[in-house]
Design a protein around this motif. Structure first.
Motif, PDB file in Angstrom:
ATOM      1  N   GLU A 262      -3.288 -11.254  22.837  1.00  0.00           N
ATOM      2  CA  GLU A 262      -3.035 -12.621  22.385  1.00  0.00           C
ATOM      3  C   GLU A 262      -1.563 -12.812  22.019  1.00  0.00           C
ATOM      4  O   GLU A 262      -0.939 -13.805  22.402  1.00  0.00           O
ATOM      5  N   PHE A 263      -1.013 -11.845  21.316  1.00  0.00           N
ATOM      6  CA  PHE A 263       0.365 -11.959  20.841  1.00  0.00           C
ATOM      7  C   PHE A 263       1.367 -12.025  21.997  1.00  0.00           C
ATOM      8  O   PHE A 263       2.380 -12.753  21.915  1.00  0.00           O
ATOM      9  N   LYS A 264       1.114 -11.292  23.048  1.00  0.00           N
ATOM     10  CA  LYS A 264       2.041 -11.244  24.175  1.00  0.00           C
ATOM     11  C   LYS A 264       2.210 -12.596  24.869  1.00  0.00           C
ATOM     12  O   LYS A 264       3.152 -12.783  25.648  1.00  0.00           O
ATOM     13  N   LYS A 265       1.335 -13.532  24.568  1.00  0.00           N
ATOM     14  CA  LYS A 265       1.423 -14.862  25.176  1.00  0.00           C
ATOM     15  C   LYS A 265       2.702 -15.597  24.767  1.00  0.00           C
ATOM     16  O   LYS A 265       3.132 -16.516  25.455  1.00  0.00           O
ATOM     17  N   ILE A 266       3.306 -15.196  23.642  1.00  0.00           N
ATOM     18  CA  ILE A 266       4.470 -15.945  23.161  1.00  0.00           C
ATOM     19  C   ILE A 266       5.765 -15.521  23.833  1.00  0.00           C
ATOM     20  O   ILE A 266       6.782 -16.189  23.678  1.00  0.00           O
ATOM     21  N   VAL A 267       5.749 -14.427  24.593  1.00  0.00           N
ATOM     22  CA  VAL A 267       7.008 -13.862  25.092  1.00  0.00           C
ATOM     23  C   VAL A 267       7.775 -14.845  25.973  1.00  0.00           C
ATOM     24  O   VAL A 267       9.006 -14.963  25.866  1.00  0.00           O
ATOM     25  N   THR A 268       7.082 -15.580  26.842  1.00  0.00           N
ATOM     26  CA  THR A 268       7.785 -16.540  27.691  1.00  0.00           C
ATOM     27  C   THR A 268       8.152 -17.800  26.917  1.00  0.00           C
ATOM     28  O   THR A 268       9.198 -18.407  27.168  1.00  0.00           O
ATOM     29  N   THR A 269       7.316 -18.186  25.973  1.00  0.00           N
ATOM     30  CA  THR A 269       7.577 -19.387  25.176  1.00  0.00           C
ATOM     31  C   THR A 269       8.813 -19.215  24.314  1.00  0.00           C
ATOM     32  O   THR A 269       9.544 -20.178  24.061  1.00  0.00           O
ATOM     33  N   ILE A 270       9.053 -18.009  23.855  1.00  0.00           N
ATOM     34  CA  ILE A 270      10.239 -17.739  23.027  1.00  0.00           C
ATOM     35  C   ILE A 270      11.510 -18.156  23.757  1.00  0.00           C
ATOM     36  O   ILE A 270      12.432 -18.726  23.170  1.00  0.00           O
ATOM     37  N   GLU A 271      11.560 -17.891  25.043  1.00  0.00           N
ATOM     38  CA  GLU A 271      12.759 -18.208  25.827  1.00  0.00           C
ATOM     39  C   GLU A 271      12.954 -19.701  26.019  1.00  0.00           C
ATOM     40  O   GLU A 271      14.024 -20.144  26.443  1.00  0.00           O
ATOM     41  N   ASP A 272      11.945 -20.495  25.709  1.00  0.00           N
ATOM     42  CA  ASP A 272      12.056 -21.954  25.814  1.00  0.00           C
ATOM     43  C   ASP A 272      12.642 -22.583  24.550  1.00  0.00           C
ATOM     44  O   ASP A 272      12.933 -23.780  24.530  1.00  0.00           O
TER      45      ASP A 272
ATOM     46  N   ARG B 182      12.595 -13.488  18.590  1.00  0.00           N
ATOM     47  CA  ARG B 182      12.720 -12.231  19.342  1.00  0.00           C
ATOM     48  C   ARG B 182      12.562 -11.024  18.413  1.00  0.00           C
ATOM     49  O   ARG B 182      11.898 -10.046  18.767  1.00  0.00           O
ATOM     50  N   ASN B 183      13.171 -11.090  17.242  1.00  0.00           N
ATOM     51  CA  ASN B 183      13.045  -9.998  16.275  1.00  0.00           C
ATOM     52  C   ASN B 183      11.595  -9.834  15.819  1.00  0.00           C
ATOM     53  O   ASN B 183      11.106  -8.709  15.672  1.00  0.00           O
ATOM     54  N   MET B 184      10.964 -10.951  15.583  1.00  0.00           N
ATOM     55  CA  MET B 184       9.562 -10.935  15.169  1.00  0.00           C
ATOM     56  C   MET B 184       8.694 -10.303  16.261  1.00  0.00           C
ATOM     57  O   MET B 184       7.816  -9.478  15.971  1.00  0.00           O
ATOM     58  N   TYR B 185       8.965 -10.669  17.506  1.00  0.00           N
ATOM     59  CA  TYR B 185       8.188 -10.134  18.634  1.00  0.00           C
ATOM     60  C   TYR B 185       8.386  -8.621  18.762  1.00  0.00           C
ATOM     61  O   TYR B 185       7.415  -7.872  18.912  1.00  0.00           O
ATOM     62  N   ALA B 186       9.626  -8.185  18.681  1.00  0.00           N
ATOM     63  CA  ALA B 186       9.923  -6.751  18.813  1.00  0.00           C
ATOM     64  C   ALA B 186       9.267  -5.954  17.688  1.00  0.00           C
ATOM     65  O   ALA B 186       8.744  -4.851  17.909  1.00  0.00           O
ATOM     66  N   THR B 187       9.271  -6.510  16.495  1.00  0.00           N
ATOM     67  CA  THR B 187       8.664  -5.839  15.339  1.00  0.00           C
ATOM     68  C   THR B 187       7.157  -5.684  15.533  1.00  0.00           C
ATOM     69  O   THR B 187       6.596  -4.618  15.270  1.00  0.00           O
ATOM     70  N   MET B 188       6.530  -6.737  16.013  1.00  0.00           N
ATOM     71  CA  MET B 188       5.078  -6.677  16.209  1.00  0.00           C
ATOM     72  C   MET B 188       4.715  -5.704  17.333  1.00  0.00           C
ATOM     73  O   MET B 188       3.731  -4.955  17.216  1.00  0.00           O
ATOM     74  N   MET B 189       5.504  -5.679  18.397  1.00  0.00           N
ATOM     75  CA  MET B 189       5.206  -4.767  19.492  1.00  0.00           C
ATOM     76  C   MET B 189       5.354  -3.312  19.044  1.00  0.00           C
ATOM     77  O   MET B 189       4.577  -2.444  19.458  1.00  0.00           O
ATOM     78  N   GLU B 190       6.323  -3.045  18.180  1.00  0.00           N
ATOM     79  CA  GLU B 190       6.467  -1.689  17.634  1.00  0.00           C
ATOM     80  C   GLU B 190       5.259  -1.356  16.748  1.00  0.00           C
ATOM     81  O   GLU B 190       4.785  -0.217  16.728  1.00  0.00           O
ATOM     82  N   ARG B 191       4.767  -2.350  16.027  1.00  0.00           N
ATOM     83  CA  ARG B 191       3.575  -2.169  15.193  1.00  0.00           C
ATOM     84  C   ARG B 191       2.393  -1.735  16.063  1.00  0.00           C
ATOM     85  O   ARG B 191       1.637  -0.828  15.695  1.00  0.00           O
ATOM     86  N   TYR B 192       2.221  -2.365  17.205  1.00  0.00           N
ATOM     87  CA  TYR B 192       1.130  -1.982  18.109  1.00  0.00           C
ATOM     88  C   TYR B 192       1.317  -0.549  18.615  1.00  0.00           C
ATOM     89  O   TYR B 192       0.347   0.202  18.722  1.00  0.00           O
ATOM     90  N   ASP B 193       2.559  -0.192  18.928  1.00  0.00           N
ATOM     91  CA  ASP B 193       2.833   1.169  19.404  1.00  0.00           C
ATOM     92  C   ASP B 193       2.480   2.203  18.336  1.00  0.00           C
ATOM     93  O   ASP B 193       1.925   3.269  18.641  1.00  0.00           O
TER      94      ASP B 193
END
Length: 221
Positions: free
Chosen positions: A110-120, A131-142
């Motif tokens: 669900e979270f990955k859906k925002i990746v393209t929207t961020i660039e808009d 972008r920072n928020m996205y990177a932080t959450m992806m590291e959390r998943y890892d």
């Protein structure tokens, strides 16, 4: 031997309504992101639901383990009985951990859906915050993937230990070696769990900062 995990931090739920500016029929990129982020919170409810049952099982299993090691070989029948009970608890812990992982996987999708929207997003500061928020959450998943792998490995070592307890010919050296493997595995879990909590806290802070910087006025009920 059992891992008494610290309580996990959960994603912030903002209960209430959001006052959006602009045309009601046209959502901005930040408004779309808001909807996804709050949906992510709901997908992790399954994760949250597993925490208390897991801790309770770990504590019960620890009591069985203490009883087992306090018994002598003259009480071997009781050792077998307690070991079988502990093995059942290991299986139950595995079921809860698999449900936790399933919830986290759904959250990630669900979270990955925002990746393209961020660039808009037009505002460069808001975009950078997103972008920072996205990177932080992806590291959390890892980190959770790492936690999950180590926990599941620990469960396998636990099962091997209880099977050893049921073997009259087992040596003290074999038991000590198995317990060492278990301790190392759960030490890795505790380390990952600490980093997971830290990353969750960091994400929650960035999420609220993003809402503020994007001008999304969220009013709690």
């Amino acid at each position: 031997m059992s891992i008494f995990r610290n309580a996990r931090l959960f994603l912030i739920v903002i209960a209430g309504s959001i006052f959006l500016t602009g045309c009601l029929n046209t959502k901005s990129p930040t408004e779309k992101i808001y909807e996804v982020l709050e949906s992510v919170v709901q997908t992790e409810q399954g994760f949250e639901d597993q925490q208390d049952p897991l801790v309770n099982l770990e504590q019960q299993e620890k009591k069985l383990y203490d009883k087992i090691i306090a018994l002598g070989m003259k009480e071997f029948d009781q050792i077998i009985k307690l070991s079988d009970e502990a093995l059942t608890m290991v299986d139950q812990r595995k079921e809860h951990m698999e449900k936790e992982k399933e919830s986290i996987n759904k959250s990630s999708e669900e979270f990955k859906k925002i990746v393209t929207t961020i660039e808009d997003i037009e505002d460069p500061k808001v975009k950078e915050k997103a972008r920072n928020m996205y990177a932080t959450m992806m590291e959390r998943y890892d980190i959770h993937n790492e936690l999950y792998s180590n926990y599941m490995q620990g469960l396998e070592y636990d099962k091997e230990l209880y099977e050893l307890f049921k073997n009259k010919e087992v040596s003290l050296e074999q038991l000590e070696e198995q317990i060492k493997k278990i301790n190392e595995s759960y030490e890795n879990v505790l380390n990952a769990n600490e980093r997971f909590n830290e990353q969750t806290q960091k994400y929650n802070e960035l999420k609220l900062e993003f809402y503020k910087q994007a001008g999304l006025e969220v009013k709690s009920k």
